[in-house]
Design an enzyme around this catalytic site. Structure first.
Site, mmCIF file in Angstrom:
data_model
loop_
_atom_site.group_PDB
_atom_site.id
_atom_site.type_symbol
_atom_site.label_atom_id
_atom_site.label_comp_id
_atom_site.label_asym_id
_atom_site.label_seq_id
_atom_site.Cartn_x
_atom_site.Cartn_y
_atom_site.Cartn_z
ATOM 1 N N ILE A 121 0.825 -1.201 0.000
ATOM 2 C CA ILE A 121 0.000 0.000 0.000
ATOM 3 C C ILE A 121 0.857 1.248 0.000
ATOM 4 O O ILE A 121 1.757 1.396 0.831
ATOM 5 C CB ILE A 121 -0.985 -0.004 1.198
ATOM 6 C CG1 ILE A 121 -1.829 1.281 1.225
ATOM 7 C CG2 ILE A 121 -0.267 -0.213 2.522
ATOM 8 C CD1 ILE A 121 -2.993 1.231 2.198
ATOM 9 N N THR A 122 0.591 2.142 -0.948
ATOM 10 C CA THR A 122 1.293 3.424 -0.964
ATOM 11 C C THR A 122 0.592 4.372 0.002
ATOM 12 O O THR A 122 -0.628 4.322 0.168
ATOM 13 C CB THR A 122 1.307 4.043 -2.375
ATOM 14 O OG1 THR A 122 -0.034 4.366 -2.775
ATOM 15 C CG2 THR A 122 1.939 3.093 -3.388
ATOM 16 N N GLY A 123 1.369 5.240 0.624
ATOM 17 C CA GLY A 123 0.772 6.202 1.538
ATOM 18 C C GLY A 123 0.104 5.578 2.738
ATOM 19 O O GLY A 123 -0.873 6.107 3.266
ATOM 20 N N ASN A 157 1.129 5.431 5.733
ATOM 21 C CA ASN A 157 1.638 5.919 7.018
ATOM 22 C C ASN A 157 0.756 6.987 7.648
ATOM 23 O O ASN A 157 1.103 7.541 8.694
ATOM 24 C CB ASN A 157 3.072 6.442 6.875
ATOM 25 C CG ASN A 157 3.183 7.608 5.904
ATOM 26 O OD1 ASN A 157 2.196 8.030 5.308
ATOM 27 N ND2 ASN A 157 4.389 8.111 5.730
ATOM 28 N N SER A 158 -0.408 7.283 7.022
ATOM 29 C CA SER A 158 -1.316 8.265 7.604
ATOM 30 C C SER A 158 -2.696 8.104 6.984
ATOM 31 O O SER A 158 -2.875 7.412 5.974
ATOM 32 C CB SER A 158 -0.805 9.694 7.374
ATOM 33 O OG SER A 158 -0.787 10.002 5.985
ATOM 34 N N GLY A 159 -3.692 8.763 7.596
ATOM 35 C CA GLY A 159 -5.027 8.810 7.035
ATOM 36 C C GLY A 159 -5.669 7.462 6.806
ATOM 37 O O GLY A 159 -5.462 6.517 7.572
ATOM 38 N N TYR A 183 -6.628 18.452 -8.905
ATOM 39 C CA TYR A 183 -6.956 17.267 -8.090
ATOM 40 C C TYR A 183 -8.064 16.459 -8.756
ATOM 41 O O TYR A 183 -7.952 15.229 -8.900
ATOM 42 C CB TYR A 183 -7.382 17.707 -6.690
ATOM 43 C CG TYR A 183 -7.710 16.550 -5.773
ATOM 44 C CD1 TYR A 183 -6.686 15.807 -5.177
ATOM 45 C CD2 TYR A 183 -9.025 16.188 -5.511
ATOM 46 C CE1 TYR A 183 -6.977 14.734 -4.341
ATOM 47 C CE2 TYR A 183 -9.329 15.119 -4.679
ATOM 48 C CZ TYR A 183 -8.296 14.400 -4.094
ATOM 49 O OH TYR A 183 -8.590 13.333 -3.271
#
Length: 274
Positions: A8-10, A12-14, A163
């Site tokens: 999984i990318t990203g 480390n948060s959310g 975005y």
């Protein structure tokens, strides 16, 4: 998720962190793809606290295609199977930034780097079938058209428009990849997690960040759709679909326009050097 390996990318948060933590608690071996940082170390502790298999991080800077290629090389050098790839990481800078590769930052990080990473890991995913690719998009993709000329930057940058287009890219990628992988045992689906209070808004004014925190849903609720698409047994043969907060939903007709989608795919290939 017993015996399953998840990249999984990203994570480390959310919602990425919540999804990684929950999948690990269900038995998955979780591999993060994040920058090496104190935040990532803290995330590994959180995920590891309830995990049967200790999570690890393979460092990556998604603003660099060279770094993405190194990530794929590191993963394939260490592992021989991948059951779930979650393309989760995202960015939303308030001012236009052009990456070292010459691309607008939101398109580069939110789409192109994940497009490249997925391609580099496709053979591994196919060899691990049944396997899944999960792309985190947004309902805001429906507010955009696809202008391929803006891959390298906007004449007049508007954060929200950039975005929205990057999230449309996620959806177009999902539909086209699902068609190309039909019969391979690898499924691809996209999702809108809901309006989630995460640190993607870190470049916003503090007042806006405060309002977001009050009005948006928690990462715990936002992660539920990612968890469903990654692990629900009923999703095993579902591909090319879009889920809005765990429910099957309609997506932008742009993603169903075969001519636009193929042109977009070819532009993405040229951009990342495939």
């Amino acid at each position: 998720m017993q015996g399953k390996r998840v990249l999984i990318t990203g994570g480390n948060s959310g919602i990425g962190l919540v999804a990684a933590r929950e999948l690990a608690s269900r038995g998955a071996e979780v591999v993060l793809a994040c920058r090496d940082s104190e935040k990532t170390l803290a995330a590994l502790e959180v995920i590891g606290a309830g995990a049967e298999i200790a999570p690890v991080n393979l460092p990556v800077d998604l603003a660099s295609f060279t770094s993405v290629r190194q990530l794929a090389e590191n993963f394939l050098g260490k592992y021989d199977r991948l059951d779930v790839l979650i393309n989760n990481a995202g960015t939303m800078p308030s001012k236009q930034v052009i990456t070292e590769d010459g691309f607008e930052m939101q398109m580069a990080v939110n789409h192109l780097s994940h497009f490249l990473l997925t391609h580099l890991l496709l053979d591994c995913l196919k060899a691990s079938a049944p396997a899944r690719v999960v792309n985190v998009s947004s309902m805001l993709h429906k507010k955009s058209e696809m202008d391929l000329a803006t891959f390298t930057g906007f004449d007049k940058y508007k954060m929200q428009a950039a975005y929205n287009q990057s999230k449309l890219a996620n959806m177009m990628f999902t539909v086209e990849l699902a068609e190309r992988l039909a019969g391979s045992g690898v499924t691809v689906n996209a999702l809108h997690p809901g309006a989630v209070a995460t640190d993607i808004v870190r470049s916003f004014p503090w007042v806006v960040q405060k309002i977001v925190g009050l009005l948006f849903i928690s990462p715990e609720k936002g992660a539920l759709t990612t968890i469903k698409l990654a692990g629900d047994p009923e999703m095993e043969n579902v591909s090319g679909k879009y889920y809005d907060q765990c429910k099957l939903a309609g997506y932008s007709p742009v993603a169903d326009d075969n001519i636009q989608r193929v042109a977009f795919w070819e532009a993405s290939e040229r951009a990342v050097g495939l």
